[in-house]
Design a protein around this motif. Structure first.
Motif, PDB file in Angstrom:
ATOM      1  N   LEU A  87      50.530  -9.435 -52.045  1.00 22.49           N
ATOM      2  CA  LEU A  87      51.020 -10.640 -52.698  1.00 22.49           C
ATOM      3  C   LEU A  87      49.860 -11.499 -53.188  1.00 22.49           C
ATOM      4  O   LEU A  87      48.856 -11.657 -52.486  1.00 22.49           O
ATOM      5  CB  LEU A  87      51.872 -11.465 -51.729  1.00 22.49           C
ATOM      6  CG  LEU A  87      53.065 -10.749 -51.095  1.00 22.49           C
ATOM      7  CD1 LEU A  87      53.697 -11.632 -50.018  1.00 22.49           C
ATOM      8  CD2 LEU A  87      54.089 -10.368 -52.147  1.00 22.49           C
ATOM      9  N   ALA A  88      50.016 -12.057 -54.375  1.00 22.41           N
ATOM     10  CA  ALA A  88      49.012 -12.946 -54.971  1.00 22.41           C
ATOM     11  C   ALA A  88      49.642 -14.318 -55.182  1.00 22.41           C
ATOM     12  O   ALA A  88      50.746 -14.413 -55.728  1.00 22.41           O
ATOM     13  CB  ALA A  88      48.531 -12.378 -56.302  1.00 22.41           C
ATOM     14  N   LEU A  89      48.938 -15.367 -54.768  1.00 24.34           N
ATOM     15  CA  LEU A  89      49.471 -16.725 -54.853  1.00 24.34           C
ATOM     16  C   LEU A  89      48.579 -17.591 -55.729  1.00 24.34           C
ATOM     17  O   LEU A  89      47.348 -17.593 -55.574  1.00 24.34           O
ATOM     18  CB  LEU A  89      49.571 -17.363 -53.465  1.00 24.34           C
ATOM     19  CG  LEU A  89      50.768 -17.017 -52.577  1.00 24.34           C
ATOM     20  CD1 LEU A  89      50.794 -15.539 -52.220  1.00 24.34           C
ATOM     21  CD2 LEU A  89      50.729 -17.850 -51.295  1.00 24.34           C
ATOM     22  N   LEU A  90      49.198 -18.326 -56.637  1.00 24.46           N
ATOM     23  CA  LEU A  90      48.491 -19.316 -57.456  1.00 24.46           C
ATOM     24  C   LEU A  90      49.506 -20.345 -57.919  1.00 24.46           C
ATOM     25  O   LEU A  90      50.680 -20.026 -58.101  1.00 24.46           O
ATOM     26  CB  LEU A  90      47.779 -18.676 -58.646  1.00 24.46           C
ATOM     27  CG  LEU A  90      48.595 -18.078 -59.797  1.00 24.46           C
ATOM     28  CD1 LEU A  90      47.649 -17.790 -60.979  1.00 24.46           C
ATOM     29  CD2 LEU A  90      49.320 -16.806 -59.418  1.00 24.46           C
ATOM     30  N   ARG A 148      44.164 -15.809 -67.250  1.00 23.91           N
ATOM     31  CA  ARG A 148      42.822 -15.397 -66.840  1.00 23.91           C
ATOM     32  C   ARG A 148      42.770 -15.081 -65.344  1.00 23.91           C
ATOM     33  O   ARG A 148      41.962 -14.234 -64.921  1.00 23.91           O
ATOM     34  CB  ARG A 148      41.797 -16.488 -67.187  1.00 23.91           C
ATOM     35  CG  ARG A 148      42.048 -17.829 -66.504  1.00 23.91           C
ATOM     36  CD  ARG A 148      40.995 -18.871 -66.895  1.00 23.91           C
ATOM     37  NE  ARG A 148      41.327 -20.196 -66.397  1.00 23.91           N
ATOM     38  CZ  ARG A 148      41.113 -20.597 -65.154  1.00 23.91           C
ATOM     39  NH1 ARG A 148      40.541 -19.758 -64.286  1.00 23.91           N
ATOM     40  NH2 ARG A 148      41.453 -21.817 -64.777  1.00 23.91           N
ATOM     41  N   VAL A 149      43.633 -15.737 -64.533  1.00 23.37           N
ATOM     42  CA  VAL A 149      43.683 -15.443 -63.102  1.00 23.37           C
ATOM     43  C   VAL A 149      44.646 -14.294 -62.832  1.00 23.37           C
ATOM     44  O   VAL A 149      44.358 -13.396 -62.031  1.00 23.37           O
ATOM     45  CB  VAL A 149      44.096 -16.693 -62.302  1.00 23.37           C
ATOM     46  CG1 VAL A 149      44.061 -16.396 -60.809  1.00 23.37           C
ATOM     47  CG2 VAL A 149      43.172 -17.865 -62.624  1.00 23.37           C
ATOM     48  N   LEU A 150      45.786 -14.298 -63.500  1.00 21.23           N
ATOM     49  CA  LEU A 150      46.740 -13.206 -63.333  1.00 21.23           C
ATOM     50  C   LEU A 150      46.112 -11.871 -63.705  1.00 21.23           C
ATOM     51  O   LEU A 150      46.385 -10.846 -63.050  1.00 21.23           O
ATOM     52  CB  LEU A 150      47.979 -13.458 -64.193  1.00 21.23           C
ATOM     53  CG  LEU A 150      48.856 -14.645 -63.781  1.00 21.23           C
ATOM     54  CD1 LEU A 150      49.897 -14.927 -64.851  1.00 21.23           C
ATOM     55  CD2 LEU A 150      49.523 -14.388 -62.438  1.00 21.23           C
ATOM     56  N   ALA A 209      52.816 -11.292 -57.875  1.00 20.07           N
ATOM     57  CA  ALA A 209      52.200 -12.620 -57.932  1.00 20.07           C
ATOM     58  C   ALA A 209      53.299 -13.672 -57.960  1.00 20.07           C
ATOM     59  O   ALA A 209      54.344 -13.482 -58.598  1.00 20.07           O
ATOM     60  CB  ALA A 209      51.316 -12.752 -59.168  1.00 20.07           C
ATOM     61  N   LEU A 210      53.045 -14.793 -57.289  1.00 17.42           N
ATOM     62  CA  LEU A 210      54.006 -15.882 -57.236  1.00 17.42           C
ATOM     63  C   LEU A 210      53.325 -17.174 -57.663  1.00 17.42           C
ATOM     64  O   LEU A 210      52.224 -17.489 -57.184  1.00 17.42           O
ATOM     65  CB  LEU A 210      54.592 -16.026 -55.836  1.00 17.42           C
ATOM     66  CG  LEU A 210      55.323 -14.773 -55.318  1.00 17.42           C
ATOM     67  CD1 LEU A 210      54.449 -14.066 -54.283  1.00 17.42           C
ATOM     68  CD2 LEU A 210      56.671 -15.115 -54.723  1.00 17.42           C
TER      69      LEU A 210
END
Length: 312
Positions: free
Chosen positions: A219-222, A228-230, A241-242
């Motif tokens: 899981l990726a959190l932002l 650019r981060v995704l 990603a969430l």
């Protein structure tokens, strides 16, 4: 209350002028539309999606792994309906709660955030913050959101440290610039998060690299879903990603068609479940708004239950 009424009258007047010029309706119609937009602030919705991401046998006979995604509470004191609705989400029995930030919209609202999240804090959870956790909102024209312009923060500190301490004391994990590995039930998790990209607080180098290959789910959190981060999360091989921040466009066209995302992704992905390369991306349209922009048009607030199942 007087301040709120003044804000609503100002917003209605602005909407009346803009709509009157654009589609030929009068200020009265604009005021009515604004009033309806205010009423949508408590028209809470629950979205549900099913994602087959787990290897067969991972769940040991359980039907799914349930992730509750909440974001953008923007709490102010006295929002009883929001508090009650969010607290009732515990009845969904999520296995994991993920909070992607912007919990505050008032310096006195930490107790309200804790009351709303109440029973959910007793469940396994992770969080990252947005800039509206760190700094207080400021009065501005709510329609500037439609321009996509990045507004300068107030830099008036909010009591985010107290809120963070309360989250951690209850057992939630802070994923900000951290790589986390832990197990919930039968599912081994690998997660990572960054600070808010909207004001360039992110530093991906602190978490760079693929998630642990032994994990069942990554899981990726932002907070703000900036490409650019995704792109970095997707390249490293994260499965899901969430993010939040977009408010789903907040002031939308009929059918929930967003005009802007204020984050770099296209309006078609302002809310809901989408793909970013090979990675799944869920963007929450959030549960609140800034106290200085108390309106939603064709974009009711929501939380999301993600049902993670085994692949066939």
């Amino acid at each position: 209350m007087n301040t709120r009424n003044t804000l609503l009258k100002t917003l209605a007047a602005r909407l009346g002028v803009r709509i009157g010029v654009g589609v030929g309706v009068g200020a009265a119609a604009g005021a009515g539309l604004a009033a309806w937009g205010v009423s949508q602030l408590t028209d809470f919705r629950l979205h549900q999606y099913t994602l087959p991401l787990l290897e067969p046998g991972t769940l040991r006979g359980a039907p799914e792994f349930r992730i509750l995604h909440v974001s953008d509470l923007h709490m102010i004191p006295g929002q009883e309906q929001k508090t009650a609705w969010v607290s009732a989400l515990d009845s969904l029995h999520p296995d994991l709660v993920i909070n992607t930030g912007d919990n505050l919209s008032d310096e006195h609202a930490v107790p309200d955030v804790l009351a709303a999240l109440g029973p959910l804090l007793a469940r396994p959870g992770m969080f990252i913050f947005g800039t509206n956790d760190y700094w207080a909102p400021k009065l501005s024209n709510p329609l500037t959101y439609l321009t996509g312009a990045k507004r300068k923060p107030s830099y008036v500190d909010l009591p985010w440290r107290d809120m963070r301490a309360a989250f951690i004391e209850r057992g939630w994990r802070d994923a900000t610039h951290k790589r986390l590995e832990f197990q919930v039930g039968p599912v081994r998790l690998a997660a990572a998060g960054v600070d808010d990209p909207h004001h360039d607080l992110d530093d991906y180098s602190t978490i760079a690299g693929p998630p642990n290959a032994d994990a069942d789910l990554s899981l990726a959190l932002l907070h703000a879903p900036y490409p650019r981060v995704l792109d970095r999360f997707a390249a490293d091989g994260y499965q899901l990603a969430l993010a939040g921040h977009t408010h789903g466009g907040q002031i939308c066209l009929p059918g929930g068609r967003a005009l802007t995302t204020n984050s770099g992704i296209e309006p078609a992905r302002a809310a809901g479940l989408h793909k970013h390369g090979d990675m799944n991306l869920h963007v929450s349209n959030g549960l609140g708004t800034s106290k200085f922009a108390p309106i939603r048009l064709w974009c009711p607030p929501s939380a999301t239950l993600l049902k993670i199942t085994e692949r066939s």
